[in-house]
Design a protein around this motif. Structure first.
Motif, short mmCIF file in Angstrom:
data_model
loop_
_atom_site.label_atom_id
_atom_site.label_comp_id
_atom_site.label_asym_id
_atom_site.label_seq_id
_atom_site.Cartn_x
_atom_site.Cartn_y
_atom_site.Cartn_z
N GLY A 189 -5.52 -26.68 -33.64
CA GLY A 189 -6.36 -25.61 -33.06
C GLY A 189 -7.19 -25.87 -31.98
N ALA A 190 -7.88 -27.24 -32.09
CA ALA A 190 -8.64 -27.80 -30.84
C ALA A 190 -7.85 -28.26 -29.77
CB ALA A 190 -9.35 -29.01 -31.52
N TRP A 191 -6.53 -28.76 -30.15
CA TRP A 191 -5.55 -29.07 -29.11
C TRP A 191 -5.43 -27.88 -28.11
CZ3 TRP A 191 -4.59 -32.53 -25.69
CH2 TRP A 191 -3.27 -32.77 -25.19
N LEU A 192 -4.92 -26.65 -28.83
CA LEU A 192 -4.68 -25.29 -28.20
C LEU A 192 -5.87 -25.21 -27.19
CD1 LEU A 192 -3.06 -22.85 -27.62
CD2 LEU A 192 -4.14 -22.05 -29.86
N ASP A 193 -7.19 -25.02 -27.93
CA ASP A 193 -8.24 -24.72 -27.14
C ASP A 193 -8.69 -25.53 -25.79
OD1 ASP A 193 -8.86 -22.53 -28.97
OD2 ASP A 193 -10.42 -23.99 -29.80
N VAL A 194 -8.26 -26.79 -25.81
CA VAL A 194 -8.46 -27.83 -24.82
C VAL A 194 -7.40 -27.35 -23.78
CG1 VAL A 194 -8.06 -30.12 -24.29
CG2 VAL A 194 -9.43 -29.75 -25.98
N PHE A 195 -6.15 -27.18 -24.05
CA PHE A 195 -4.92 -26.93 -23.36
C PHE A 195 -5.38 -25.36 -22.58
CE2 PHE A 195 -1.32 -24.37 -22.25
CZ PHE A 195 -0.64 -25.39 -21.70
N SER A 196 -5.97 -24.50 -23.24
CA SER A 196 -6.20 -23.34 -22.76
C SER A 196 -7.55 -23.33 -21.65
CB SER A 196 -6.54 -22.19 -23.83
OG SER A 196 -5.38 -22.19 -24.64
N SER A 197 -8.32 -24.27 -22.12
CA SER A 197 -9.54 -24.44 -21.16
C SER A 197 -9.01 -25.03 -19.68
CB SER A 197 -10.64 -25.33 -21.76
OG SER A 197 -11.59 -25.67 -20.86
N ARG A 198 -8.39 -26.00 -19.82
CA ARG A 198 -7.63 -26.54 -18.61
C ARG A 198 -6.72 -25.76 -17.78
NH1 ARG A 198 -8.15 -33.07 -18.31
NH2 ARG A 198 -9.81 -33.29 -19.60
N TYR A 199 -5.87 -25.14 -18.63
CA TYR A 199 -4.83 -24.19 -17.99
C TYR A 199 -5.80 -23.12 -17.22
CZ TYR A 199 -0.66 -21.17 -17.51
OH TYR A 199 0.34 -20.57 -17.14
N HIS A 244 -13.17 -29.68 -25.92
CA HIS A 244 -13.16 -31.00 -25.65
C HIS A 244 -13.99 -31.91 -26.67
CE1 HIS A 244 -11.41 -29.61 -21.74
NE2 HIS A 244 -10.86 -31.02 -21.62
N GLN A 245 -15.29 -31.37 -26.85
CA GLN A 245 -16.18 -31.97 -27.72
C GLN A 245 -15.59 -31.74 -29.24
OE1 GLN A 245 -20.27 -31.49 -27.43
NE2 GLN A 245 -20.26 -30.74 -25.47
N ARG A 246 -15.09 -30.64 -29.53
CA ARG A 246 -14.35 -30.35 -31.05
C ARG A 246 -13.30 -31.44 -31.25
NH1 ARG A 246 -14.34 -25.64 -30.66
NH2 ARG A 246 -12.30 -25.14 -30.28
N LEU A 247 -12.29 -31.51 -30.12
CA LEU A 247 -11.34 -32.47 -30.23
C LEU A 247 -11.56 -33.81 -30.41
CD1 LEU A 247 -8.05 -32.59 -30.03
CD2 LEU A 247 -8.17 -32.94 -27.68
N ARG A 248 -12.25 -34.30 -29.94
CA ARG A 248 -12.90 -35.54 -29.81
C ARG A 248 -13.50 -35.94 -31.37
NH1 ARG A 248 -14.74 -34.90 -24.44
NH2 ARG A 248 -16.68 -34.66 -25.02
N ALA A 249 -14.23 -35.11 -31.88
CA ALA A 249 -14.76 -35.25 -33.14
C ALA A 249 -13.65 -35.10 -34.26
CB ALA A 249 -15.68 -33.78 -33.56
N LEU A 250 -12.96 -34.49 -33.84
CA LEU A 250 -11.59 -34.32 -34.86
C LEU A 250 -10.58 -35.40 -34.67
CD1 LEU A 250 -11.03 -30.46 -34.91
CD2 LEU A 250 -11.43 -31.80 -36.90
N HIS A 251 -10.33 -35.82 -33.56
CA HIS A 251 -9.66 -36.89 -33.40
C HIS A 251 -9.83 -37.73 -32.07
CE1 HIS A 251 -5.55 -38.68 -32.13
NE2 HIS A 251 -5.14 -38.28 -33.45
N PRO A 252 -10.58 -38.88 -32.44
CA PRO A 252 -11.33 -39.62 -31.42
C PRO A 252 -10.00 -40.27 -30.72
CG PRO A 252 -12.34 -40.10 -33.36
CD PRO A 252 -11.16 -39.24 -33.79
#
Length: 260
Positions: free
Chosen positions: A217-227, A243-251
């Protein structure tokens, strides 16, 4: 090594005599071959990989693998056991049939209940589809859930479901999420229609893979943000909530990025 959707894309590019123009607005922009974003917004260095017990089989409509906004690609980014096949009404890839017959997998088609015969519909996974088994012996004897996702527009997904009789032997998993889709890269008149990555995250959560579901879910949000920021000619924001959520879940240091 490129993942399954990347390989399907390469095959489509090599074999299709005509291809649609899939970028929004002229001119067509150069894109990173790994993440499909323009170089200034590349997110390859952030890509997470989360091994899971569950797997995915993507049945992709024609040219779906070529669309920069396709999110089945993101599922294959995160979940190593993701297979992808182009769908055809008149022919079925023997490798697809072999995958569905593999005894290590317990296939289930993910689609709304109203389109399937009532006796095929399930709303929960069978007990064999739970969390990771406690022992090697149990793992060998317990089939793993294989979620079959129909990847395309809503009309294309309906066509795949109706015209694939070889899927009729599998149960149909009907999801009932309590939230609306957050997908913003393509327009839909129905808020209950979810993109492929959102559906995959719901499936992972149902299979007891909560962390993988959150990372996807976080990866989708990061991709969507950059896209979207690339579309608007705005620089990426590496400090936004996604981006902050993705880093927290998967440094990033947890799984160093290795080009495929």
């Amino acid at each position: 090594m490129p993942h399954a959707v990347a390989r399907l894309r390469a095959t489509c590019l090599a074999t299709s005599l005509t291809r649609p123009h899939l970028d929004r607005g002229p001119p067509r922009k150069d894109r990173c071959p790994r993440c499909r974003l323009i170089p200034s917004h590349c997110l390859c260095a952030l890509q997470p990989v989360v091994p899971t017990r569950a797997g995915f089989c993507l049945l992709m409509a024609a040219f779906e693998s070529l669309k920069p906004s396709n999110t089945g690609w993101l599922v294959a980014d995160v979940v190593p056991d993701t297979a992808a096949f182009g769908w055809s009404r008149v022919a079925v890839d023997p490798a697809l049939l072999a995958l569905l017959d593999d005894p290590q997998w317990q296939p289930v088609v993910v689609f709304p209940a109203e389109f399937a015969a009532p006796e095929r519909v399930v709303t929960t996974l069978a007990p064999t589809s739970g969390p990771v088994p406690a022992s090697v012996e149990e793992a060998v004897s317990t089939p793993r859930p294989l979620f079959i996702l129909l990847d395309g527009t809503w009309s294309e997904a309906c066509k795949i479901f109706r015209k694939s009789p070889w899927l009729n032997r599998f149960p149909v998993l009907s999801l009932h999420p309590d939230q609306c889709s957050r997908y913003r890269l393509r327009r839909s008149t129905h808020t209950h229609h979810f993109c492929t990555a959102e559906v995959a995250a719901l499936c992972l959560a149902m299979a007891g893979e909560a962390h993988a579901a959150q990372v996807l879910g976080a990866w989708l949000d990061v991709f969507s943000s950059r896209y979207l920021r690339a579309r608007q000619s705005v620089p990426p924001d590496a400090e936004d909530d996604a981006h902050q959520r993705l880093r927290a879940l998967h440094p990033p240091a947890a799984t160093p990025f290795a080009p495929r």
